[in-house]
Motif scaffolding. Structure first.
Motif, PDB file in Angstrom:
ATOM      1  N   ARG A 127     -26.556  -0.085  24.949  1.00 53.68           N
ATOM      2  CA  ARG A 127     -27.996   0.042  24.641  1.00 53.68           C
ATOM      3  C   ARG A 127     -28.848  -0.859  25.550  1.00 53.68           C
ATOM      4  NH1 ARG A 127     -25.877  -3.280  20.988  1.00 53.68           N
ATOM      5  NH2 ARG A 127     -27.039  -5.152  20.428  1.00 53.68           N
ATOM      6  N   HIS A 128     -28.289  -1.983  25.984  1.00 50.31           N
ATOM      7  CA  HIS A 128     -29.037  -2.849  26.915  1.00 50.31           C
ATOM      8  C   HIS A 128     -29.159  -2.181  28.279  1.00 50.31           C
ATOM      9  CE1 HIS A 128     -27.625  -6.426  24.293  1.00 50.31           C
ATOM     10  NE2 HIS A 128     -28.712  -5.868  23.811  1.00 50.31           N
ATOM     11  N   ALA A 129     -28.090  -1.500  28.694  1.00 53.44           N
ATOM     12  CA  ALA A 129     -28.135  -0.786  29.982  1.00 53.44           C
ATOM     13  C   ALA A 129     -29.213   0.302  29.928  1.00 53.44           C
ATOM     14  CB  ALA A 129     -26.769  -0.181  30.289  1.00 53.44           C
ATOM     15  N   GLU A 130     -29.246   1.014  28.800  1.00 57.87           N
ATOM     16  CA  GLU A 130     -30.237   2.095  28.662  1.00 57.87           C
ATOM     17  C   GLU A 130     -31.652   1.526  28.705  1.00 57.87           C
ATOM     18  OE1 GLU A 130     -27.583   5.222  26.002  1.00 57.87           O
ATOM     19  OE2 GLU A 130     -28.805   3.706  24.971  1.00 57.87           O
ATOM     20  N   LYS A 131     -31.830   0.373  28.058  1.00 58.96           N
ATOM     21  CA  LYS A 131     -33.167  -0.228  28.006  1.00 58.96           C
ATOM     22  C   LYS A 131     -33.630  -0.668  29.398  1.00 58.96           C
ATOM     23  CE  LYS A 131     -34.259  -4.164  25.719  1.00 58.96           C
ATOM     24  NZ  LYS A 131     -34.285  -5.008  24.533  1.00 58.96           N
ATOM     25  N   VAL A 132     -32.775  -1.383  30.124  1.00 63.52           N
ATOM     26  CA  VAL A 132     -33.227  -1.866  31.439  1.00 63.52           C
ATOM     27  C   VAL A 132     -33.394  -0.717  32.435  1.00 63.52           C
ATOM     28  CG1 VAL A 132     -32.375  -4.222  31.128  1.00 63.52           C
ATOM     29  CG2 VAL A 132     -30.912  -2.555  32.278  1.00 63.52           C
ATOM     30  N   ALA A 133     -32.596   0.346  32.248  1.00 64.76           N
ATOM     31  CA  ALA A 133     -32.750   1.526  33.129  1.00 64.76           C
ATOM     32  C   ALA A 133     -34.132   2.141  32.890  1.00 64.76           C
ATOM     33  CB  ALA A 133     -31.653   2.539  32.850  1.00 64.76           C
ATOM     34  N   GLU A 134     -34.510   2.211  31.620  1.00 70.28           N
ATOM     35  CA  GLU A 134     -35.821   2.771  31.265  1.00 70.28           C
ATOM     36  C   GLU A 134     -36.947   1.895  31.822  1.00 70.28           C
ATOM     37  OE1 GLU A 134     -35.971   3.499  26.984  1.00 70.28           O
ATOM     38  OE2 GLU A 134     -38.120   3.052  27.174  1.00 70.28           O
ATOM     39  N   TRP A 135     -36.706   0.603  31.884  1.00 69.29           N
ATOM     40  CA  TRP A 135     -37.716  -0.331  32.395  1.00 69.29           C
ATOM     41  C   TRP A 135     -37.774  -0.370  33.927  1.00 69.29           C
ATOM     42  CZ3 TRP A 135     -36.839  -5.241  28.849  1.00 69.29           C
ATOM     43  CH2 TRP A 135     -37.297  -4.931  27.555  1.00 69.29           C
ATOM     44  N   GLY A 136     -36.906   0.375  34.578  1.00 68.55           N
ATOM     45  CA  GLY A 136     -37.006   0.465  36.032  1.00 68.55           C
ATOM     46  C   GLY A 136     -36.024  -0.375  36.823  1.00 68.55           C
ATOM     47  N   ALA A 137     -34.985  -0.929  36.172  1.00 70.58           N
ATOM     48  CA  ALA A 137     -33.978  -1.689  36.934  1.00 70.58           C
ATOM     49  C   ALA A 137     -33.349  -0.766  37.977  1.00 70.58           C
ATOM     50  CB  ALA A 137     -32.909  -2.228  35.988  1.00 70.58           C
ATOM     51  N   ASP A 138     -32.993  -1.342  39.140  1.00 73.67           N
ATOM     52  CA  ASP A 138     -32.418  -0.526  40.208  1.00 73.67           C
ATOM     53  C   ASP A 138     -30.946  -0.230  39.970  1.00 73.67           C
ATOM     54  OD1 ASP A 138     -34.648  -0.400  42.294  1.00 73.67           O
ATOM     55  OD2 ASP A 138     -34.564  -2.536  41.784  1.00 73.67           O
ATOM     56  N   ALA A 139     -30.258  -1.147  39.302  1.00 75.07           N
ATOM     57  CA  ALA A 139     -28.825  -0.999  39.011  1.00 75.07           C
ATOM     58  C   ALA A 139     -28.513  -1.949  37.860  1.00 75.07           C
ATOM     59  CB  ALA A 139     -27.995  -1.379  40.244  1.00 75.07           C
ATOM     60  N   VAL A 140     -27.344  -1.803  37.253  1.00 75.37           N
ATOM     61  CA  VAL A 140     -26.930  -2.790  36.241  1.00 75.37           C
ATOM     62  C   VAL A 140     -25.543  -3.318  36.577  1.00 75.37           C
ATOM     63  CG1 VAL A 140     -28.188  -2.160  34.138  1.00 75.37           C
ATOM     64  CG2 VAL A 140     -26.087  -0.928  34.724  1.00 75.37           C
ATOM     65  N   MET A 141     -25.314  -4.563  36.185  1.00 72.89           N
ATOM     66  CA  MET A 141     -23.963  -5.111  36.274  1.00 72.89           C
ATOM     67  C   MET A 141     -23.427  -5.178  34.841  1.00 72.89           C
ATOM     68  SD  MET A 141     -22.004  -7.704  38.317  1.00 72.89           S
ATOM     69  CE  MET A 141     -23.218  -8.730  39.028  1.00 72.89           C
ATOM     70  N   VAL A 142     -22.318  -4.504  34.604  1.00 69.61           N
ATOM     71  CA  VAL A 142     -21.716  -4.461  33.258  1.00 69.61           C
ATOM     72  C   VAL A 142     -20.611  -5.495  33.194  1.00 69.61           C
ATOM     73  CG1 VAL A 142     -20.469  -3.003  31.642  1.00 69.61           C
ATOM     74  CG2 VAL A 142     -21.956  -1.980  33.334  1.00 69.61           C
ATOM     75  N   GLN A 143     -20.699  -6.413  32.240  1.00 70.11           N
ATOM     76  CA  GLN A 143     -19.582  -7.359  32.126  1.00 70.11           C
ATOM     77  C   GLN A 143     -18.751  -7.068  30.890  1.00 70.11           C
ATOM     78  OE1 GLN A 143     -20.095 -11.691  32.579  1.00 70.11           O
ATOM     79  NE2 GLN A 143     -18.431 -11.907  31.098  1.00 70.11           N
ATOM     80  N   GLY A 144     -17.491  -6.720  31.103  1.00 67.42           N
ATOM     81  CA  GLY A 144     -16.558  -6.490  30.003  1.00 67.42           C
ATOM     82  C   GLY A 144     -16.097  -7.810  29.396  1.00 67.42           C
ATOM     83  N   GLY A 145     -15.511  -7.726  28.209  1.00 68.47           N
ATOM     84  CA  GLY A 145     -15.137  -8.904  27.428  1.00 68.47           C
ATOM     85  C   GLY A 145     -14.164  -9.843  28.102  1.00 68.47           C
TER      86      GLY A 145
END
Ligand SMILES: Cc1cc2nc3c(=O)[nH]c(=O)nc-3n(C[C@H](O)[C@H](O)[C@H](O)COP(=O)(O)O)c2cc1C
Length: 356
Positions: A127-145
């Motif tokens: 849900r955080h990835a979806e939110k920042v994508a909607e806000w215009g982030a160019d890419a996301v870095m996903v950190q697994g556990g």
């Protein structure tokens, strides 16, 4: 030796680096020396600014620019009281990439993007990835556990494909990477590259004292533990005696040393008491933690610094990913990046050759 093929992805195109590899922002670790060595090796180095005062950050940016003319990034804490001033600093010095440790604010993303800075927040949930994508982030870095430092509970192998499926922007995979097999696997999952913390900490270019690096190398696959006792948030640390004790100690016994270290942290960070209090208050609001937990949280930066900067081998708090158990050497950033790219290219070719 033949030159390995280059791996071009949306990450290399967005940021202008040669290889789809990111050295992530690590407090007390990712300073000018490591970031410039990473940049020179053709990967994306990110300065960690949460443990730097505003002036220290400006000096670090200038030092990286003196050492290299390649692109690099800065990791910001959007809840810091002076976050907007730090954003202005990045703009003024033409920093290529801004990353965020915690969820960024919409206005900060807009300001950065309006000024041509590539915005790559780190996230630990779909849900955080979806939110920042909607806000215009160019890419996301996903950190697994399995990743070092503050971390979630969902492993990279589950979180990464979930995020890749959920957003249309490029996704960088972090948490548990250290070699070319990992890069090939991340690309196969649909990521555009990998981010590595622990692996870059354990290079000859990182400024972490040698005795501490050797200490890291002594830990195996079960050598880390996630605790909320350090600063209230799940934090993956080396399984030292101190951390084992912390897990079983009451809040009261932790309070006095905590207070002493808070005073020292104030001196060191150059932050005034009102600024520290503002930071603490916004952190308290964002996380809903008690004041007791907030005090322990204030303790954590100094405990981490004792090992990572001062080289105190007795220091018990050292952030690390589970991947520490797979690492047994201290290559330079150049050696590391070259061998990861070569191995990934080999794995991709070998995998493709299984197609009939
Ligand atoms: C010593 C250390 C310090 C870290 N400090 C930060 C930080 O200040 N900000 C941040 O966003 N992430 C921080 N992290 C997390 C890393 O940026 C990265 O996401 C993580 O290390 C990736 O997992 P890996 O260790 O398996 O490569 C830290 C990690 C380590 C090991």
């Amino acid at each position: 030796m033949t030159t390995p093929p280059t791996i071009t992805t949306a990450l290399t195109e967005l940021t202008g680096v040669d290889h789809p590899i990111v050295q992530t922002g690590m407090g007390w670790v990712a300073g000018a020396r490591l970031v410039s060595a990473t940049a020179e090796a053709g990967a994306l180095g990110i300065l960690a600014s949460a443990t730097m005062s505003y002036d220290e950050l400006e000096r670090a940016i200038l030092e990286v620019k003196e050492r290299t003319d390649k692109p690099f990034g800065v990791n910001l804490r959007s809840d810091a009281a002076d976050a907007p001033a730090r954003v202005d600093l990045l703009i003024r010095h033409g920093v290529k990439v801004a990353s965020f440790a915690l969820a960024p604010k919409r206005e900060l993303i807009r300001t950065l993007k309006d000024n041509g800075i590539v915005v790559v927040p780190s996230i630990g949930a779909v849900r955080h990835a979806e939110k920042v994508a909607e806000w215009g982030a160019d890419a996301v870095m996903v950190q697994g556990g399995e990743g070092g430092g503050h971390t979630g509970s969902v492993p990279t192998s589950i979180l990464l494909p979930s995020v890749v499926a959920a957003v249309d922007i490029p996704v960088i995979a972090a948490g548990g990477f250290q070699d070319g097999r990992g890069l090939a696997a991340a690309l196969a999952y649909g990521a555009v590259g990998i981010g590595m913390g622990t692996r870059f900490l354990l290079t000859s270019d990182s400024a972490v004292p040698d005795a501490i690096k050797k200490r890291y190398l002594g830990f195996g696959l079960d050598g880390t533990v996630v605790t909320t006792k350090a600063d209230g948030m799940p934090h993956r640390l080396l399984r030292t005696e101190y951390v084992e004790e912390l897990e079983h100690q009451g809040a009261l016994r932790r309070l006095l040393p905590t207070l002493r270290r808070s005073v020292r942290y104030k001196e060191l960070s150059g932050l005034s008491w009102p600024a520290l209090a503002r930071d603490a208050l916004s952190m308290k609001k964002a996380t809903g933690r008690s004041w007791g937990q907030m005090m322990v949280a204030a303790n954590t930066p100094m405990l981490l610094k004792a090992g990572l900067v001062d080289g105190d081998t007795g220091a018990g708090m050292l952030a690390a990913g589970q991947v520490v158990g797979l690492i047994d050497d201290l290559p330079s950033c150049e050696e590391l990046v070259d061998r990861i790219v070569a191995e990934a290219a080999e794995r991709i070719a070998a995998t493709a050759a299984t197609l009939r």
